[in-house]
Design an enzyme around this catalytic site. Structure first.
Site, PDB file in Angstrom:
ATOM      1  N   GLU A 131      81.812  77.932  77.932  1.00  0.00           N
ATOM      2  CA  GLU A 131      82.480  79.179  78.323  1.00  0.00           C
ATOM      3  C   GLU A 131      83.915  78.867  78.694  1.00  0.00           C
ATOM      4  O   GLU A 131      84.183  77.944  79.472  1.00  0.00           O
ATOM      5  CB  GLU A 131      81.761  79.816  79.510  1.00  0.00           C
ATOM      6  CG  GLU A 131      82.469  81.057  80.067  1.00  0.00           C
ATOM      7  CD  GLU A 131      81.743  81.653  81.262  1.00  0.00           C
ATOM      8  OE1 GLU A 131      80.497  81.536  81.334  1.00  0.00           O
ATOM      9  OE2 GLU A 131      82.425  82.241  82.138  1.00  0.00           O
ATOM     10  N   GLU A 181      90.466  85.401  84.744  1.00  0.00           N
ATOM     11  CA  GLU A 181      89.625  86.125  85.689  1.00  0.00           C
ATOM     12  C   GLU A 181      90.490  86.502  86.887  1.00  0.00           C
ATOM     13  O   GLU A 181      91.400  85.764  87.271  1.00  0.00           O
ATOM     14  CB  GLU A 181      88.451  85.276  86.166  1.00  0.00           C
ATOM     15  CG  GLU A 181      87.371  85.061  85.139  1.00  0.00           C
ATOM     16  CD  GLU A 181      86.191  84.306  85.712  1.00  0.00           C
ATOM     17  OE1 GLU A 181      85.146  84.924  85.967  1.00  0.00           O
ATOM     18  OE2 GLU A 181      86.345  83.075  85.913  1.00  0.00           O
TER      19      GLU A 181
END
Length: 282
Positions: free
Chosen positions: A160, A165
């Site tokens: 990932e 974020e």
């Protein structure tokens, strides 16, 4: 657009895995010698229309996905109110406060709806530059992300890459993170990038450059994080020499951001100006 997708497919067909040895020489500059655009979504279309289904489809639910592994509080839907074009060349992902959005992981009704858009089975990349111009919403419990998952294996074995974020309780910081076998979840390789001003005040360009045995994070063209196999923890495996697909989502609550509070404003909107993939030219 079909021509662009065919070009992207040809690019990916020549990409494969490799060893996990660290590069012997100094890393190449982040910007490379040049970039060729091979795919993009500029989100052109009438106001209220859905994202291009040739590029994106929706992940759905909450309890069905065990809170998406993070005890999140939103129920993802395919509804136009949660993901739509604004008619001005932008995608809007909207989280709304709803009394009974759908079943949450904890057995109670979720209190929010939102959207999670993925390119799995439609658009993928192995190497290149991937970036998006995004304005995130502010507020406690808000968790927008632009990220990428590897194909063909369960998490975290396929890898990932969190390109961007943001969590509302650190309003002036964004995060770039890598997850893989031996360094996932709370043990991920996470790099905060403080801006000195609230991230949500404006649009920013979030970028990852993915090369064999190297991943580089940039914001607004400035590098702030770089990882190679040599920087993995003992026992960790580098699993990034494979195709990846893209994800755009706006989560509410969860283990990291915590729940919204009385000051969090809804609806909350994540606005995406464009998403682009480039091939490096050398």
């Amino acid at each position: 657009m079909r021509a662009l997708l065919l070009t992207l497919g040809a690019l990916l067909a020549g990409c494969g895995g490799g060893s996990v040895a660290a590069p012997a020489s100094a890393p190449a500059p982040a910007d490379g010698a040049g970039w060729k655009l091979v795919w993009s979504d500029e989100f052109d279309g009438p106001a209220g229309s859905a994202p291009n289904p040739a590029h994106w489809h929706s992940n759905l639910g909450n309890r069905e996905a065990d809170g998406w592994g993070n005890h999140e509080l939103q129920y993802y839907t395919p509804a136009p109110r949660n993901a739509f074009l604004d008619g001005q060349g932008r995608l809007v992902i909207r989280a709304e406060k709803v009394a009974d959005a759908g079943p949450c992981w904890n057995g109670r009704p979720c209190g929010y709806t939102s959207a999670r858009l993925v390119t799995e089975g439609r658009v993928r990349y192995t190497y290149g530059k991937v970036e998006a111009r995004i304005r995130v919403p502010a507020g406690q419990g808000i968790w927008p992300a632009f990220w990428s998952l590897g194909e063909g294996l369960p998490w975290p074995h396929a890898g990932e890459i969190d390109i961007m974020e943001y969590v509302g309780q650190t309003p002036a910081t964004i995060y770039g993170t890598l997850h893989g076998p031996g360094y996932s979840g709370a043990q991920s390789l996470n790099q905060p990038h403080p801006l000195g001003a609230p991230v949500a005040d404006d649009f920013h360009v979030f970028t990852v450059i993915k090369r064999p045995h190297e991943i580089i994070w940039l914001m607004d063209g400035v590098e702030y994080h770089r990882l190679t196999p040599a920087r993995l923890p003992a026992g960790g495996s580098w699993v990034f020499e494979r195709p990846f697909f893209l994800i755009l989502n706006l989560a509410i609550g969860g283990d990291w951001p915590g729940p919204p509070d009385e000051r969090t404003v809804f609806p909350a909107q994540m606005t995406v100006d464009w998403v682009r993939i480039y091939e490096e030219q050398r």
